[in-house]
Write a protein that holds these residues in place. Structure first.
Motif, PDB file in Angstrom:
ATOM      1  N   ASP A 199       1.830   7.268  10.826  1.00 24.14           N
ATOM      2  CA  ASP A 199       2.768   8.017   9.992  1.00 24.14           C
ATOM      3  C   ASP A 199       2.292   8.020   8.539  1.00 24.14           C
ATOM      4  O   ASP A 199       1.845   6.988   8.026  1.00 24.14           O
ATOM      5  CB  ASP A 199       4.173   7.390  10.063  1.00 24.14           C
ATOM      6  N   ASN A 200       2.455   9.164   7.874  1.00 24.68           N
ATOM      7  CA  ASN A 200       2.055   9.270   6.470  1.00 24.68           C
ATOM      8  C   ASN A 200       3.216   8.816   5.587  1.00 24.68           C
ATOM      9  O   ASN A 200       4.193   9.526   5.412  1.00 24.68           O
ATOM     10  CB  ASN A 200       1.675  10.722   6.147  1.00 24.68           C
ATOM     11  N   ILE A 201       3.103   7.599   5.037  1.00 29.44           N
ATOM     12  CA  ILE A 201       4.167   7.093   4.157  1.00 29.44           C
ATOM     13  C   ILE A 201       3.693   7.016   2.704  1.00 29.44           C
ATOM     14  O   ILE A 201       4.298   6.333   1.874  1.00 29.44           O
ATOM     15  CB  ILE A 201       4.688   5.723   4.631  1.00 29.44           C
ATOM     16  N   GLY A 202       2.596   7.733   2.404  1.00 32.64           N
ATOM     17  CA  GLY A 202       2.135   7.859   1.029  1.00 32.64           C
ATOM     18  C   GLY A 202       1.718   6.541   0.403  1.00 32.64           C
ATOM     19  O   GLY A 202       1.143   5.668   1.046  1.00 32.64           O
ATOM     20  N   ALA A 203       2.068   6.391  -0.895  1.00 33.01           N
ATOM     21  CA  ALA A 203       1.630   5.214  -1.655  1.00 33.01           C
ATOM     22  C   ALA A 203       2.285   3.932  -1.171  1.00 33.01           C
ATOM     23  O   ALA A 203       1.811   2.838  -1.494  1.00 33.01           O
ATOM     24  CB  ALA A 203       1.934   5.430  -3.137  1.00 33.01           C
ATOM     25  N   ARG A 204       3.372   4.046  -0.401  1.00 37.41           N
ATOM     26  CA  ARG A 204       4.019   2.828   0.103  1.00 37.41           C
ATOM     27  C   ARG A 204       3.102   2.056   1.055  1.00 37.41           C
ATOM     28  O   ARG A 204       3.300   0.865   1.288  1.00 37.41           O
ATOM     29  CB  ARG A 204       5.329   3.194   0.820  1.00 37.41           C
ATOM     30  N   ARG A 205       2.111   2.743   1.604  1.00 37.68           N
ATOM     31  CA  ARG A 205       1.147   2.074   2.486  1.00 37.68           C
ATOM     32  C   ARG A 205       0.372   1.005   1.713  1.00 37.68           C
ATOM     33  O   ARG A 205      -0.030  -0.029   2.281  1.00 37.68           O
ATOM     34  CB  ARG A 205       0.172   3.112   3.067  1.00 37.68           C
ATOM     35  N   LEU A 206       0.151   1.226   0.429  1.00 38.83           N
ATOM     36  CA  LEU A 206      -0.602   0.256  -0.386  1.00 38.83           C
ATOM     37  C   LEU A 206       0.132  -1.083  -0.472  1.00 38.83           C
ATOM     38  O   LEU A 206      -0.490  -2.136  -0.497  1.00 38.83           O
ATOM     39  CB  LEU A 206      -0.840   0.818  -1.793  1.00 38.83           C
ATOM     40  N   HIS A 207       1.472  -1.029  -0.540  1.00 42.01           N
ATOM     41  CA  HIS A 207       2.258  -2.273  -0.584  1.00 42.01           C
ATOM     42  C   HIS A 207       1.985  -3.105   0.665  1.00 42.01           C
ATOM     43  O   HIS A 207       1.758  -4.311   0.588  1.00 42.01           O
ATOM     44  CB  HIS A 207       3.757  -1.946  -0.646  1.00 42.01           C
ATOM     45  N   THR A 208       2.001  -2.451   1.835  1.00 41.99           N
ATOM     46  CA  THR A 208       1.801  -3.157   3.105  1.00 41.99           C
ATOM     47  C   THR A 208       0.404  -3.759   3.178  1.00 41.99           C
ATOM     48  O   THR A 208       0.231  -4.914   3.582  1.00 41.99           O
ATOM     49  CB  THR A 208       1.990  -2.165   4.278  1.00 41.99           C
ATOM     50  N   ILE A 209      -0.592  -2.964   2.791  1.00 40.16           N
ATOM     51  CA  ILE A 209      -1.987  -3.425   2.894  1.00 40.16           C
ATOM     52  C   ILE A 209      -2.248  -4.581   1.932  1.00 40.16           C
ATOM     53  O   ILE A 209      -2.853  -5.593   2.303  1.00 40.16           O
ATOM     54  CB  ILE A 209      -2.965  -2.250   2.638  1.00 40.16           C
ATOM     55  N   LEU A 210      -1.777  -4.458   0.685  1.00 41.50           N
ATOM     56  CA  LEU A 210      -2.011  -5.522  -0.301  1.00 41.50           C
ATOM     57  C   LEU A 210      -1.282  -6.810   0.084  1.00 41.50           C
ATOM     58  O   LEU A 210      -1.800  -7.907  -0.120  1.00 41.50           O
ATOM     59  CB  LEU A 210      -1.572  -5.068  -1.691  1.00 41.50           C
ATOM     60  N   GLU A 211      -0.092  -6.674   0.638  1.00 40.55           N
ATOM     61  CA  GLU A 211       0.659  -7.860   1.048  1.00 40.55           C
ATOM     62  C   GLU A 211      -0.080  -8.588   2.168  1.00 40.55           C
ATOM     63  O   GLU A 211      -0.162  -9.821   2.175  1.00 40.55           O
ATOM     64  CB  GLU A 211       2.060  -7.444   1.500  1.00 40.55           C
ATOM     65  N   LYS A 212      -0.640  -7.829   3.122  1.00 47.41           N
ATOM     66  CA  LYS A 212      -1.397  -8.431   4.224  1.00 47.41           C
ATOM     67  C   LYS A 212      -2.718  -9.014   3.704  1.00 47.41           C
ATOM     68  O   LYS A 212      -3.135 -10.104   4.118  1.00 47.41           O
ATOM     69  CB  LYS A 212      -1.687  -7.352   5.283  1.00 47.41           C
ATOM     70  N   LEU A 213      -3.344  -8.309   2.767  1.00 45.47           N
ATOM     71  CA  LEU A 213      -4.629  -8.738   2.209  1.00 45.47           C
ATOM     72  C   LEU A 213      -4.499 -10.073   1.462  1.00 45.47           C
ATOM     73  O   LEU A 213      -5.347 -10.959   1.596  1.00 45.47           O
ATOM     74  CB  LEU A 213      -5.159  -7.649   1.261  1.00 45.47           C
ATOM     75  N   LEU A 214      -3.435 -10.217   0.690  1.00 45.90           N
ATOM     76  CA  LEU A 214      -3.280 -11.400  -0.172  1.00 45.90           C
ATOM     77  C   LEU A 214      -2.345 -12.449   0.434  1.00 45.90           C
ATOM     78  O   LEU A 214      -1.937 -13.384  -0.251  1.00 45.90           O
ATOM     79  CB  LEU A 214      -2.752 -10.966  -1.542  1.00 45.90           C
ATOM     80  N   GLU A 215      -2.023 -12.289   1.712  1.00 48.64           N
ATOM     81  CA  GLU A 215      -1.061 -13.168   2.368  1.00 48.64           C
ATOM     82  C   GLU A 215      -1.433 -14.645   2.237  1.00 48.64           C
ATOM     83  O   GLU A 215      -0.610 -15.481   1.857  1.00 48.64           O
ATOM     84  CB  GLU A 215      -0.974 -12.780   3.851  1.00 48.64           C
ATOM     85  N   ASP A 216      -2.695 -14.985   2.530  1.00 54.04           N
ATOM     86  CA  ASP A 216      -3.126 -16.389   2.499  1.00 54.04           C
ATOM     87  C   ASP A 216      -3.091 -16.954   1.080  1.00 54.04           C
ATOM     88  O   ASP A 216      -2.686 -18.101   0.868  1.00 54.04           O
ATOM     89  CB  ASP A 216      -4.545 -16.532   3.072  1.00 54.04           C
ATOM     90  N   ILE A 217      -3.522 -16.151   0.114  1.00 55.60           N
ATOM     91  CA  ILE A 217      -3.538 -16.618  -1.281  1.00 55.60           C
ATOM     92  C   ILE A 217      -2.111 -16.839  -1.776  1.00 55.60           C
ATOM     93  O   ILE A 217      -1.817 -17.826  -2.454  1.00 55.60           O
ATOM     94  CB  ILE A 217      -4.277 -15.600  -2.193  1.00 55.60           C
ATOM     95  N   LEU A 218      -1.198 -15.921  -1.427  1.00 50.29           N
ATOM     96  CA  LEU A 218       0.194 -16.063  -1.853  1.00 50.29           C
ATOM     97  C   LEU A 218       0.846 -17.286  -1.206  1.00 50.29           C
ATOM     98  O   LEU A 218       1.676 -17.963  -1.823  1.00 50.29           O
ATOM     99  CB  LEU A 218       0.989 -14.800  -1.479  1.00 50.29           C
ATOM    100  N   TYR A 219       0.443 -17.574   0.034  1.00 47.83           N
ATOM    101  CA  TYR A 219       1.034 -18.702   0.754  1.00 47.83           C
ATOM    102  C   TYR A 219       0.478 -20.038   0.264  1.00 47.83           C
ATOM    103  O   TYR A 219       1.223 -20.990   0.011  1.00 47.83           O
ATOM    104  CB  TYR A 219       0.784 -18.549   2.259  1.00 47.83           C
ATOM    105  N   GLU A 220      -0.850 -20.105   0.123  1.00 49.48           N
ATOM    106  CA  GLU A 220      -1.487 -21.383  -0.206  1.00 49.48           C
ATOM    107  C   GLU A 220      -1.743 -21.544  -1.697  1.00 49.48           C
ATOM    108  O   GLU A 220      -2.199 -22.600  -2.135  1.00 49.48           O
ATOM    109  CB  GLU A 220      -2.806 -21.512   0.567  1.00 49.48           C
ATOM    110  N   GLY A 221      -1.446 -20.529  -2.478  1.00 50.37           N
ATOM    111  CA  GLY A 221      -1.719 -20.551  -3.918  1.00 50.37           C
ATOM    112  C   GLY A 221      -1.272 -21.795  -4.654  1.00 50.37           C
ATOM    113  O   GLY A 221      -2.079 -22.436  -5.351  1.00 50.37           O
ATOM    114  N   PRO A 222      -0.003 -22.209  -4.517  1.00 51.04           N
ATOM    115  CA  PRO A 222       0.463 -23.379  -5.272  1.00 51.04           C
ATOM    116  C   PRO A 222      -0.284 -24.669  -4.946  1.00 51.04           C
ATOM    117  O   PRO A 222      -0.338 -25.581  -5.762  1.00 51.04           O
ATOM    118  CB  PRO A 222       1.944 -23.496  -4.852  1.00 51.04           C
TER     119      PRO A 222
END
Length: 470
Positions: free
Chosen positions: A415-438
């Protein structure tokens, strides 16, 4: 009421800071906004004749339709309300009343007008707040009441006979001694010098839940408000809070401002503001077009259109602040029109949206610009968020290009959801860093093209996985 004096080019320049591409749509809304300013410069007779040129934005989700309208309202500090056309149903069915969008706009206008009025009385309000703070920090002995309960009751009846709203003063007079007076003068000096900002003080304020509990949705939809009537008959409920002086000053200043402003002028100016500068954004307008689906068992979509029509055409709506005319409000319709087309709307409604703007699908180049150019772009937001854990994240240009390429491919194949797709991809991409960052205790992390491929590249290649995860 103030109207924007910015030229169309200046408005587009501001929009460019937040929204990538869609130049035709930006130009159309900028011209529509400037035309409102032009209208206000004409004679009263000519003003009444000129109607706003409403816009219809056509384009897939996530390409910037709502953002353009929202930013537009912020630029000119105009009353703005966004409604979903699908929440309304035709008269006789359970659902929202179409006139509620105008009432919501008036409420928004009152908030804007109230903030403007507060600024004008701020100096006097702060002075009163500081005087009250001094009394709270250095309390004096209360004088004994001279009146008994019977006298208070007789006073209330006398006020009612004179046609006044009965009110009972609860403030007790103070017995200020020389010692208290000297202490208060010393405290006032310290307040002015900012030495007592963190001191704790107990204040009495209106209960914020009282107004909410008094709201009645059905009555409000009919423009009826019982809150004022009931509040006149019943004493206001007060609550006590212990807060720092800095916060107490803000609360007391707001209370003093509310007493200083003229409510009648406030409501009148807000209505004028809503009528002449208000913007109503009707999203999902394509969902009330019949298209190919014509089910007799569902609520008539055409019926909803016919209910919305008089509002857009120009009519009077009764609100609890008085009648409001919609003749010169700007309406912006928006929809993807994937399963229907603008010509499926009833002809009368089509005619009320004379300016049609088609927003383009976002390309890979657009995604790259979205990730890098706007003020507070997505990558800048994530860098700032992760930076709070003392980790510095850097995106290489190759990584950004790869993220944009993945977003384009996933939008194309699912499905074409436009720029909102970037939110999903970036969240998945940085998932480990956001989780283990602290817990990582690391200084620098560079997001490379290989890192992007490892984290989301394989997911994007598998259509079944990308459909559910990205």
């Amino acid at each position: 009421m103030t109207e924007s004096t910015q030229t169309p080019k200046e408005i587009v320049e501001v929009l460019d800071q937040y929204i990538v591409g869609q130049n035709e749509a930006k130009k159309a809304v900028a011209v529509a906004l400037r035309n409102r300013y032009r209208r206000m410069q004409l004679s009263k007779e000519m003003q009444d004749e000129i109607s706003p040129k409403n816009l219809l934005m056509i384009g897939p989700t996530g390409v910037g339709k709502t953002e353009i309208a929202r930013r537009l309202a912020k630029i000119v500090n105009a009353p703005f309300v966004k409604v979903e056309a699908t929440k309304f149903t035709e008269v006789g069915y359970v659902g929202g009343d179409v006139e509620s969008m105008v009432r919501d706009l008036v409420e928004n206008a009152i908030q804007l007008e109230r903030e403007d009025e507060y600024k004008q009385v701020r100096t006097e309000a702060e002075k009163q707040a500081n005087n009250q703070l001094v009394k709270l920090l250095v309390p004096a002995q209360k004088k004994k009441k001279n009146q008994n309960e019977m006298q208070n009751l007789m006073s209330l009846f006398t006020q009612m006979q004179q046609g006044q709203m009965p009110s009972q003063t609860t403030e007790d007079q103070e017995d200020v001694t020389d010692d208290v007076r000297e202490k208060r003068m010393s405290t006032a000096e310290k307040l002015r010098a900012g030495l007592l900002e963190n001191e704790q003080v107990e204040i009495e304020m209106d209960d914020p839940t009282q107004q909410l509990s008094g709201q009645n949705t059905m009555l409000n939809q009919m423009g009826i408000d019982l809150n004022d009537t009931l509040s006149g008959l019943m004493p206001k409920k007060k609550i006590k809070r212990t807060v720092p002086v800095s916060e107490a000053r803000s609360i007391l200043t707001r209370q003093a401002s509310e007493e200083l402003i003229n409510k009648a002028d406030l409501y009148h100016n807000a209505i004028v503001r809503a009528e002449n500068t208000g913007i109503i954004f009707i999203d999902e307008i394509d969902k009330i077009a019949p298209g190919n689906s014509k089910n007799s068992g569902e609520v008539s979509r055409e019926g909803v259109q016919r209910d919305i029509l008089p509002i857009v055409e120009g009519s009077q709506v009764n609100t609890k602040y008085g009648p409001v005319s919609t003749d010169h409000m700007l309406f912006i319709g928006s929809g993807a029109f994937a399963e229907s087309k603008p010509s499926d709307l009833i002809p009368e409604l089509q005619g009320r949206f004379p300016i049609r703007v088609e927003l383009n699908d976002l390309t890979k180049e657009d995604f790259v610009r979205i990730l890098t150019e706007p003020t507070n772009s997505l990558t800048k937001q994530y860098i700032a968020l992760i930076g709070t854990d003392n980790i510095k994240v850097t995106f290489t240009i190759e990584a950004i290009n790869r993220i944009a390429e993945i977003a384009t491919n996933v939008n194309h194949h699912t499905d074409n959801i436009g720029a909102r797709r970037l939110h999903t991809i970036l969240e998945k991409l940085l998932e480990d860093i956001l989780y283990e960052g602290p817990d990582m205790q690391m200084g620098d992390i560079t997001i490379t093209e290989k890192y992007v491929d490892d984290k989301v590249g394989k997911l994007a290649e598998n259509e079944d996985l990308s459909r559910y995860i990205l």
